[in-house]
Design a protein around this motif. Sequence first.
Motif, short mmCIF file in Angstrom:
data_model
loop_
_atom_site.label_atom_id
_atom_site.label_comp_id
_atom_site.label_asym_id
_atom_site.label_seq_id
_atom_site.Cartn_x
_atom_site.Cartn_y
_atom_site.Cartn_z
N UNK A 7 -49.70 61.98 0.43
CA UNK A 7 -49.65 60.72 -0.10
C UNK A 7 -48.55 60.80 -1.06
N UNK A 8 -47.74 59.69 -1.23
CA UNK A 8 -46.92 59.71 -2.39
C UNK A 8 -47.64 58.89 -3.59
N UNK A 9 -47.32 59.14 -4.80
CA UNK A 9 -47.80 58.72 -5.90
C UNK A 9 -48.12 57.21 -6.07
N UNK A 10 -47.13 56.46 -5.56
CA UNK A 10 -47.32 55.11 -5.55
C UNK A 10 -48.33 54.55 -4.66
N UNK A 11 -48.32 55.19 -3.33
CA UNK A 11 -49.50 54.84 -2.60
C UNK A 11 -50.96 55.14 -3.30
N UNK A 12 -51.02 56.41 -3.74
CA UNK A 12 -52.22 56.91 -4.41
C UNK A 12 -52.51 55.80 -5.50
N UNK A 13 -51.77 55.35 -6.35
CA UNK A 13 -52.16 54.58 -7.41
C UNK A 13 -52.35 52.73 -7.04
N UNK A 14 -51.91 52.71 -5.63
CA UNK A 14 -52.33 51.57 -5.21
C UNK A 14 -53.79 51.45 -4.76
N UNK A 15 -54.45 52.54 -4.50
CA UNK A 15 -55.74 52.58 -4.19
C UNK A 15 -56.63 52.18 -5.54
N UNK A 16 -57.88 51.72 -5.41
CA UNK A 16 -58.73 51.53 -6.62
C UNK A 16 -59.89 52.50 -6.51
N UNK A 17 -60.45 52.86 -7.83
CA UNK A 17 -61.55 53.79 -7.90
C UNK A 17 -62.92 53.32 -7.80
N UNK A 18 -63.74 53.35 -6.80
CA UNK A 18 -64.98 52.74 -6.80
C UNK A 18 -65.19 51.38 -6.69
N UNK A 19 -64.28 50.83 -6.15
CA UNK A 19 -64.20 49.58 -5.62
C UNK A 19 -64.02 48.54 -6.53
N UNK A 20 -63.61 49.21 -7.94
CA UNK A 20 -63.25 48.35 -9.05
C UNK A 20 -61.74 48.20 -9.31
N UNK A 21 -61.36 48.10 -10.53
CA UNK A 21 -60.14 47.97 -10.73
C UNK A 21 -59.24 49.03 -11.16
N UNK A 22 -59.85 49.95 -11.42
CA UNK A 22 -59.34 51.26 -12.03
C UNK A 22 -58.51 52.03 -10.81
#
Length: 260
Positions: A91-106
């Motif tokens: 995955x490219x970094x921008x795609x990874x950062x489009x995800x959210x951890x644990x269903x929250x906002x982080x």
Amino acid sequence: MRSSPFAAPDGTLVAAPDPARVGFLTSHDFAHRGLWGGPVPENSLAAARAAIQGGFGIECDVRLSRDGTVMVFHDADTERLTGRADAIATMAAHDIQALRLGGGEEQVPTLAQLAGLIAGRVPLLIEIKTDTLAQTAPLCLAVRRVLEGYRGPVAVMGFNPEVSRWFLNHAPKMVRGLVMTEHRGSRGRALRDAIVRRLAVRRARPDFLAYDARLLPSALPAALRAKGLPVLSWTVRSEADRATVAAHADRPIFERPRSA
């Protein structure tokens, strides 16, 4: 007396590091993947903020994205933490950062973002996660580049002894460690494992160990600690674990209880 084939010329596995260089490792307890729990996900900037507020050092994990960005993330794939089943390395970094951890906002932070947040206020301990030997040099190099000019106590470590070896050869001023566990079983397997661990130490030439708390006390960390190598221990989750680490290591890499 015949010398051990696993010993250095002076009879030791590794030389003791300069105490001034590694002293920060024993000055703080380390929050494992930050101080996370409840709504705060592991390896997030929120977990880092909580650790800083508590006065704890921060341990984190890093992996390399497809486009060469160092991401703060433990698993090889994203499913457990984001619900999306993809490999970090594809995955490219921008795609990874489009995800959210644990269903929250982080979002998944980059190492550069985490280092910028910490800014030397507490020690940073970076575990370099590699699944193949081919991944080791590119990730180590990328981590070194992120940390160029960083002002603050920081160390790198990995289960793979080639991580510490890479930094020994290419960034010798970086404090480097070896993460270790044991595979206990039959007498023969235990002996083979002990030899492998000693060889790993010889290859890595670490400044410190990060040892599995479940397996303390153990002969190898005890011997190296007696020679001046700091020993951290993971993952401490109970008062019993803390008592074991207090007796047989220098500092815990801990998580707060799941109910916290």
